[in-house]
Motif scaffolding. Structure first.
Motif, short mmCIF file in Angstrom:
data_model
loop_
_atom_site.label_atom_id
_atom_site.label_comp_id
_atom_site.label_asym_id
_atom_site.label_seq_id
_atom_site.Cartn_x
_atom_site.Cartn_y
_atom_site.Cartn_z
N THR A 118 0.83 -1.21 0.00
CA THR A 118 0.00 0.00 0.00
C THR A 118 0.86 1.26 0.00
N LEU A 119 1.94 1.25 0.79
CA LEU A 119 2.85 2.39 0.80
C LEU A 119 3.58 2.55 -0.54
N PRO A 127 11.52 4.18 -4.78
CA PRO A 127 11.78 3.07 -5.71
C PRO A 127 11.07 1.79 -5.25
N VAL A 128 10.63 1.01 -6.21
CA VAL A 128 9.90 -0.22 -5.92
C VAL A 128 10.88 -1.37 -5.79
N ASP A 129 10.66 -2.19 -4.78
CA ASP A 129 11.50 -3.38 -4.60
C ASP A 129 11.14 -4.41 -5.67
N ARG A 130 12.15 -5.04 -6.21
CA ARG A 130 11.92 -6.02 -7.27
C ARG A 130 11.14 -7.23 -6.78
N THR A 243 9.05 -2.84 -12.99
CA THR A 243 10.14 -3.16 -12.06
C THR A 243 10.19 -4.65 -11.75
N VAL A 244 9.05 -5.24 -11.48
CA VAL A 244 9.02 -6.67 -11.12
C VAL A 244 9.35 -7.54 -12.32
#
Length: 271
Positions: A118-119, A127-130, A243-244
């Motif tokens: 959600t955050l 940045p988004v974690d993979r 990103t994923v």
């Protein structure tokens, strides 16, 4: 005749006296004791069974059947009563309680992961974690869809079927597009992962539907909020997908179907 009877009586008396004299020694022919004799009862000797064991083990003991029955009953009662060790049971209970996992964790509901995702949607600058979508939970998306439908109901729109139907069609279409665009063997696109990303990115649209309860979105201010909500949902979904799935150079192509999906949700909210 009288002589015959007299002879018989004499014979009978003589036989009786002889019998009495044999039975009670020390009496005369008439049964009168001459001297007093104390007759002791005869002694009874029990035969002792010979035993091959030496010592006192050779004495024979007659078993008591009643005592044997009591012993058998006690043995049967002890045999059928289970032995319960309270200490071992307590230790096993502690071990099982430590090994058991929480029920929500077994159902795939992890509140910490829900908060992190959600955050990640709300903070577009972070940045988004993979590995953010490695666990494809659907608890958060289902809650967001239910809240979105509930807010529409509060504003006078009964759209539960339309919301869930649009969500299913959008997830299937988006999954097909991503499967055609992904060529890396290290990444895999699943329907559950696609539904999870689209469901979490619906959160700005949920906020728009809550505002629609108090304000009308048909004016200029409502149109700006609607465009901002669609852009926010699209940017978050495209950023997480690229990103994923390692598709940074295809972000615009991924964002296009996302705009179409969230645009339809916006039309349901405004009209």
């Amino acid at each position: 005749m009288s002589e015959t009877v007299a002879l018989d009586m004499d014979w009978y008396d003589g036989e009786t006296n002889e019998y009495q004299s044999n039975l009670y020694p020390g009496t005369n022919a008439n049964g009168i004791p001459n001297t007093y004799h104390q007759v002791s009862p005869p002694e009874i000797h029990h035969p002792v069974s010979e035993s091959p064991f030496p010592g006192n083990l050779g004495s024979h003991t007659i078993p008591n059947p009643r005592q044997h029955l009591v012993n058998n009953t006690t043995t049967q009662q002890n045999f059928f009563v289970p032995k319960f060790n309270h200490s071992s049971a307590a230790e096993q209970g502690e071990d099982t309680s430590e090994e058991e996992e929480p029920l929500l964790y077994e159902l795939g509901v992890n509140f910490q992961h829900i908060i992190d995702k959600t955050l990640a949607v709300l903070n577009i600058l972070k940045p988004v974690d993979r590995h953010l979508m490695d666990d494809t939970d659907l608890a958060g998306p289902l809650v967001f869809c239910l809240a979105y439908s509930a807010f529409l109901l509060m504003s006078g729109k009964l759209e539960f079927g339309s919301v869930y139907g649009l969500a299913v069609i959008g997830c299937i279409g988006m999954n097909l597009v991503l499967a055609l665009m992904t060529h890396s063997p290290d990444t895999s696109v699943s329907l559950s992962r696609t539904a999870s990303v689209l469901g979490y990115c619906l959160l700005p649209m949920v906020a728009l539907s809550s505002v629609a309860i108090l304000l009308s979105l048909s004016g200029t201010f409502g149109s700006l909020l609607t465009v901002l909500s669609v852009a926010w949902c699209t940017h978050s979904a495209a950023r997480i997908f690229t990103t994923v799935l390692q598709m940074d150079h295809q972000r615009i192509l991924v964002a296009y179907p996302c705009v179409l999906i969230y645009g339809v949700f916006a039309l349901l909210t405004v009209f």
